[in-house]
Design a protein around this motif. Sequence first.
Motif, PDB file in Angstrom:
ATOM      1  N   ARG A 181       0.835  -1.181   0.058  1.00 27.82           N
ATOM      2  CA  ARG A 181      -0.038  -0.214   0.145  1.00 27.82           C
ATOM      3  C   ARG A 181       0.887   1.409  -0.025  1.00 27.82           C
ATOM      4  O   ARG A 181       0.181   2.162   0.064  1.00 27.82           O
ATOM      5  CB  ARG A 181      -0.868   0.052   1.133  1.00 27.82           C
ATOM      6  CG  ARG A 181      -1.825  -1.244   1.213  1.00 27.82           C
ATOM      7  CD  ARG A 181      -2.904  -1.156   2.149  1.00 27.82           C
ATOM      8  NE  ARG A 181      -3.695  -0.103   1.743  1.00 27.82           N
ATOM      9  CZ  ARG A 181      -5.010   0.374   2.275  1.00 27.82           C
ATOM     10  NH1 ARG A 181      -5.280  -0.068   3.666  1.00 27.82           N
ATOM     11  NH2 ARG A 181      -5.648   1.192   1.741  1.00 27.82           N
ATOM     12  N   THR A 182       2.270   1.148   0.023  1.00 28.44           N
ATOM     13  CA  THR A 182       2.967   2.274   0.058  1.00 28.44           C
ATOM     14  C   THR A 182       2.952   3.517  -1.231  1.00 28.44           C
ATOM     15  O   THR A 182       3.383   4.375  -1.140  1.00 28.44           O
ATOM     16  CB  THR A 182       4.501   1.950   0.552  1.00 28.44           C
ATOM     17  OG1 THR A 182       4.847   0.971  -0.631  1.00 28.44           O
ATOM     18  CG2 THR A 182       4.608   1.230   1.729  1.00 28.44           C
ATOM     19  N   GLY A 183       2.399   2.706  -2.149  1.00 27.44           N
ATOM     20  CA  GLY A 183       2.329   3.535  -3.317  1.00 27.44           C
ATOM     21  C   GLY A 183       1.122   4.191  -3.703  1.00 27.44           C
ATOM     22  O   GLY A 183       0.873   5.266  -4.399  1.00 27.44           O
ATOM     23  N   GLU A 184      -0.095   4.150  -2.462  1.00 24.03           N
ATOM     24  CA  GLU A 184      -0.838   4.993  -2.582  1.00 24.03           C
ATOM     25  C   GLU A 184      -0.869   6.682  -2.216  1.00 24.03           C
ATOM     26  O   GLU A 184       0.033   6.649  -1.456  1.00 24.03           O
ATOM     27  CB  GLU A 184      -2.020   4.597  -1.631  1.00 24.03           C
ATOM     28  CG  GLU A 184      -2.437   2.882  -1.827  1.00 24.03           C
ATOM     29  CD  GLU A 184      -3.437   2.386  -0.740  1.00 24.03           C
ATOM     30  OE1 GLU A 184      -3.653   3.143   0.196  1.00 24.03           O
ATOM     31  OE2 GLU A 184      -3.592   1.120  -0.995  1.00 24.03           O
ATOM     32  N   ARG A 185      -1.726   7.196  -2.787  1.00 24.22           N
ATOM     33  CA  ARG A 185      -1.562   8.765  -2.600  1.00 24.22           C
ATOM     34  C   ARG A 185      -1.423   9.372  -1.317  1.00 24.22           C
ATOM     35  O   ARG A 185      -0.529  10.134  -0.946  1.00 24.22           O
ATOM     36  CB  ARG A 185      -2.670   9.355  -3.673  1.00 24.22           C
ATOM     37  CG  ARG A 185      -2.639  10.810  -3.597  1.00 24.22           C
ATOM     38  CD  ARG A 185      -1.352  11.481  -4.400  1.00 24.22           C
ATOM     39  NE  ARG A 185      -1.280  12.940  -4.019  1.00 24.22           N
ATOM     40  CZ  ARG A 185      -0.457  13.333  -4.839  1.00 24.22           C
ATOM     41  NH1 ARG A 185       0.246  12.849  -5.836  1.00 24.22           N
ATOM     42  NH2 ARG A 185      -0.275  14.954  -4.916  1.00 24.22           N
ATOM     43  N   THR A 186      -2.414   8.949  -0.585  1.00 28.68           N
ATOM     44  CA  THR A 186      -2.290   9.454   0.958  1.00 28.68           C
ATOM     45  C   THR A 186      -1.007   8.846   1.744  1.00 28.68           C
ATOM     46  O   THR A 186      -0.414   9.752   2.461  1.00 28.68           O
ATOM     47  CB  THR A 186      -3.606   9.078   1.711  1.00 28.68           C
ATOM     48  OG1 THR A 186      -3.687   7.583   1.658  1.00 28.68           O
ATOM     49  CG2 THR A 186      -4.852   9.600   1.035  1.00 28.68           C
ATOM     50  N   VAL A 187      -0.533   7.779   1.402  1.00 24.98           N
ATOM     51  CA  VAL A 187       0.575   7.313   2.052  1.00 24.98           C
ATOM     52  C   VAL A 187       1.818   8.127   1.590  1.00 24.98           C
ATOM     53  O   VAL A 187       2.702   8.461   2.359  1.00 24.98           O
ATOM     54  CB  VAL A 187       0.640   5.808   1.937  1.00 24.98           C
ATOM     55  CG1 VAL A 187       2.165   5.372   2.387  1.00 24.98           C
ATOM     56  CG2 VAL A 187      -0.388   4.960   2.307  1.00 24.98           C
ATOM     57  N   THR A 188       1.811   8.268   0.203  1.00 24.48           N
ATOM     58  CA  THR A 188       3.099   9.187  -0.377  1.00 24.48           C
ATOM     59  C   THR A 188       2.902  10.551   0.304  1.00 24.48           C
ATOM     60  O   THR A 188       3.877  11.108   0.653  1.00 24.48           O
ATOM     61  CB  THR A 188       2.879   8.822  -1.739  1.00 24.48           C
ATOM     62  OG1 THR A 188       2.827   7.528  -2.226  1.00 24.48           O
ATOM     63  CG2 THR A 188       3.954   9.756  -2.579  1.00 24.48           C
ATOM     64  N   ASP A 189       1.914  11.047   0.182  1.00 25.03           N
ATOM     65  CA  ASP A 189       1.421  12.549   0.766  1.00 25.03           C
ATOM     66  C   ASP A 189       2.111  12.613   2.280  1.00 25.03           C
ATOM     67  O   ASP A 189       3.029  13.459   2.320  1.00 25.03           O
ATOM     68  CB  ASP A 189       0.135  12.940   0.683  1.00 25.03           C
ATOM     69  CG  ASP A 189      -0.267  13.174  -0.646  1.00 25.03           C
ATOM     70  OD1 ASP A 189       0.604  13.407  -1.524  1.00 25.03           O
ATOM     71  OD2 ASP A 189      -1.469  13.264  -0.728  1.00 25.03           O
TER      72      ASP A 189
END
Length: 66
Positions: free
Chosen positions: A51-59
């Motif tokens: 899940r580390t590529g998800e937008r909120t994680v990246t943000d």
Amino acid sequence: MDAALCDHHAGDTAQGCRRAIDALIELPTDQRTGLVRTRATDLLRHIPSSRTGERTVTDLRELLRT
């Protein structure tokens, strides 16, 4: 940050990251240290690699780099 971790543990990682981001943004940069930063970093560590590529994680990750 506790609510953010609870959201993640309840299965809503995106909401947890959004809560963490909101909490951090409300603080001046010089106050994003200590326990606040540690708890946000703990949230990132608990997120599975799938899940580390998800937008909120990246943000969240990017915000912690500042």
